[in-house]
Design a protein around this motif. Structure first.
Motif: not given
Length: 426
Positions: A26-33, A407-417
C-alpha cells in the motif's frame, strides 16, 4: 521539530488504514500535511519506498501522567505488600522529594522538563496523540511539535477546607489551556481521593465548557467499602498524608455513582476499571454511547496482580482503549508493549490491540476527528514501523517491540525519526 515533509507518497509492505481493510503493497499520498490519497500497487508517480515497513495511524495513548516521566524506574516494587496504597505513598514521596530539590531547579521547571521527556519518548514510540493527566499546567503542554494532547486537569480533595481552592485552580488552568488552543478536559482523581461535593463541582466545570472528563475508578477491590464506611487502608493512607480528618471529611461516592455522574457529560473515560462490580458494570453498559474505558495492562499487572478483565468489560458494550499510566508504574511509555502484554496473554488478538490503541483510544480522548485512522482529508498522523520479518502479520509487526519505529508524523511533520532510518523524499 524536523520541518514539514514536502508533498510525498509513502509506500510500504503494508498500510493499515484502520478505517478500511489492510493494504499489501500500500501507499499513502501526503499533501500539505493531510492524506490526499491512498491505495495499493503502483501510485502512479514518484514515491518514497520504505521497503519492509508497515504504515499505520499514529498510536494514541489514552491515559498517562507525563509529569512522572523523569523517573528512571517504576515505583511499583514499593507496593509489593501494600498494593495500590503503598504505591501511592511512593509517588507522593517522590513528588515531595522533587519539591525539596527545588532549591537548584524549581519544581515547576522540573515538571515541565519531565513532560517534555515524556512527549519525546511517546513520539519515539509511534504515538501521535495523548490523553494526559496533569496536576499542573506547563509550557510543555502547548508544545506544538510533539504529539497532540488532550490535557485533563486533575483535581482531588476529601476535605471541605480545600474544595474552593481546588475548584478555582482547575477552572483557571482549563481556561489557560483553552486560550492556548490546547484540547482540555477535567479529571476528578479517584474514588478514594475526591469527595462527592468536589467531584460535582469539577464535573460542572466540564459541562459548562463542554469538556470531557477522565477518572480513576475501580483500581482496587476495596474502594467502595471506603466510600461507604470511611475506614480501612485508604483512610489510613489519607490520614498519614495529612489529607484526611474525620471532622472535615466530606462524603464519598461508590464507583457506580461516579459512573452515573460521568455519563452526564458528552464524553468521559473510566480509567483502569480492574475491579468493577456488577452494579458498576451495569451502569457502564447503560451509558456505553458516552463512556470509554482506558486500561493500562502492565500497571494493572504490577499493582493489582492481574491483567484488565477485557472480556468482562467488553460485555458492557463499551469501547476499551490502551494507556501506559506513567513511568511510576511502568518501565516506559510504550503503547506497543502494553498491546503486546494483552496479546501475549491471549486476551486479545494483535488486530484488536491495534484498534484499541488507535480508533478506540482516539474516540476515548475526544480526538477521533484528527487521530486513530488513515483516511483522505484527515491529518497525516502516521507511525512507520519496520518489519523484522517481511512475511509477518502486519498487526503483529506493528506491536512487536523487536520492530523499530522508523518515523512518527503528526500532520505530515516528523516528530520522531530513528537514527539510520530512511529519509523521506518526495
Amino acid at each position: 521539530l524536523f520541518g514539514m515533509v514536502p508533498d510525498i507518497t509513502l509506500r510500504g509492505r503494508w498500510v493499515l488504514p484502520l478505517a478500511s481493510p489492510p493494504m499489501s503493497g500500500g501507499w499513502v499520498r501526503i499533501e500539505r500535511g493531510r492524506v490526499a490519497a491512498l491505495g495499493r500497487g503502483d501510485p502512479g508517480g514518484p514515491c518514497s519506498d520504505l521497503g519492509d515497513a508497515v504504515i499505520l495511524p499514529g498510536l494514541v495513548n489514552a491515559h498517562t501522567h507525563l509529569e512522572l516521566s523523569d523517573l528512571r524506574r517504576p515505583l511499583a516494587a514499593a507496593a509489593a505488600h501494600e498494593g495500590l496504597p503503598g504505591w501511592i505513598r511512593s509517588v507522593v514521596a517522590s513528588r515531595r522529594e522533587r519539591a525539596a530539590d527545588s532549591r537548584t531547579v524549581s519544581e515547576s521547571a522540573a515538571v515541565e522538563a519531565a513532560v517534555r521527556v515524556g512527549l519525546a519518548e511517546s513520539a519515539a514510540e509511534g504515538v501521535t496523540a495523548i490523553g494526559e493527566i496533569a496536576t499542573r499546567i506547563t509550557a510543555a503542554h502547548s508544545h506544538a511539535s510533539g504529539p497532540r494532547l488532550r490535557v485533563f486537569r486533575e483535581g482531588l480533595g476529601v476535605a471541605n477546607d480545600v474544595r474552593e481552592r481546588v475548584v478555582r485552580g482547575v477552572a483557571r488552568d482549563l481556561d489557560r489551556l483553552i486560550h492556548c488552543g490546547v484540547a482540555a478536559g477535567v479529571s476528578p482523581h479517584a474514588t478514594y481521593s475526591v469527595a462527592s461535593a468536589l467531584g460535582r463541582d469539577l464535573l460542572a466545570i466540564a459541562r459548562a465548557r463542554s469538556l470531557p472528563a477522565a477518572m480513576h475508578l475501580a483500581e482496587s477491590p476495596d474502594e467502595d467499602a471506603f466510600a461507604r464506611e470511611g475506614t480501612g487502608r485508604w483512610r489510613d493512607l489519607l490520614r498519614d498524608l495529612g489529607a484526611w480528618k474525620a471532622e472535615t471529611a466530606l462524603p464519598l461516592l461508590p464507583v457506580a455513582e461516579w459512573i452515573g455522574r460521568l455519563a452526564r457529560l458528552p464524553r468521559a473515560i473510566v480509567v483502569h476499571a480492574t475491579f468493577l462490580d456488577d452494579a458498576a458494570l451495569a451502569r457502564l453498559s447503560r451509558h456505553a454511547a458516552r463512556l470509554a474505558i482506558a486500561v493500562c495492562p502492565r500497571t494493572a499487572k504490577s499493582l493489582a496482580g492481574v491483567l484488565p478483565p477485557i472480556a468482562r468489560l467488553r460485555s458492557a458494550g463499551v469501547r476499551i482503549a490502551i494507556g501506559t499510566d506513567s513511568r511510576a508504574s511502568s518501565p516506559d511509555l510504550s503503547v506497543r508493549r502494553e498491546c503486546a502484554e494483552l496479546v501475549g496473554a491471549g486476551i486479545v488478538s494483535s488486530e484488536e490491540a491495534v484498534r484499541m490503541a488507535t480508533l478506540d483510544a482516539a474516540w476515548a480522548i475526544g480526538l477521533e476527528r484528527t487521530s486513530g485512522r488513515i483516511a483522505v482529508g484527515r491529518p497525516a498522523d502516521l507511525a512507520i514501523i519496520s518489519m523484522h520479518s517481511p512475511n509477518a502479520d502486519p498487526f503483529e509487526a506493528a506491536i512487536d517491540p523487536v520492530n523499530r519505529v522508523l518515523t512518527t508524523l503528526r500532520g505530515g511533520r516528523p516528530i520522531h525519526q530513528a537514527a539510520g532510518g530512511m529519509p523521506l523524499r518526495s
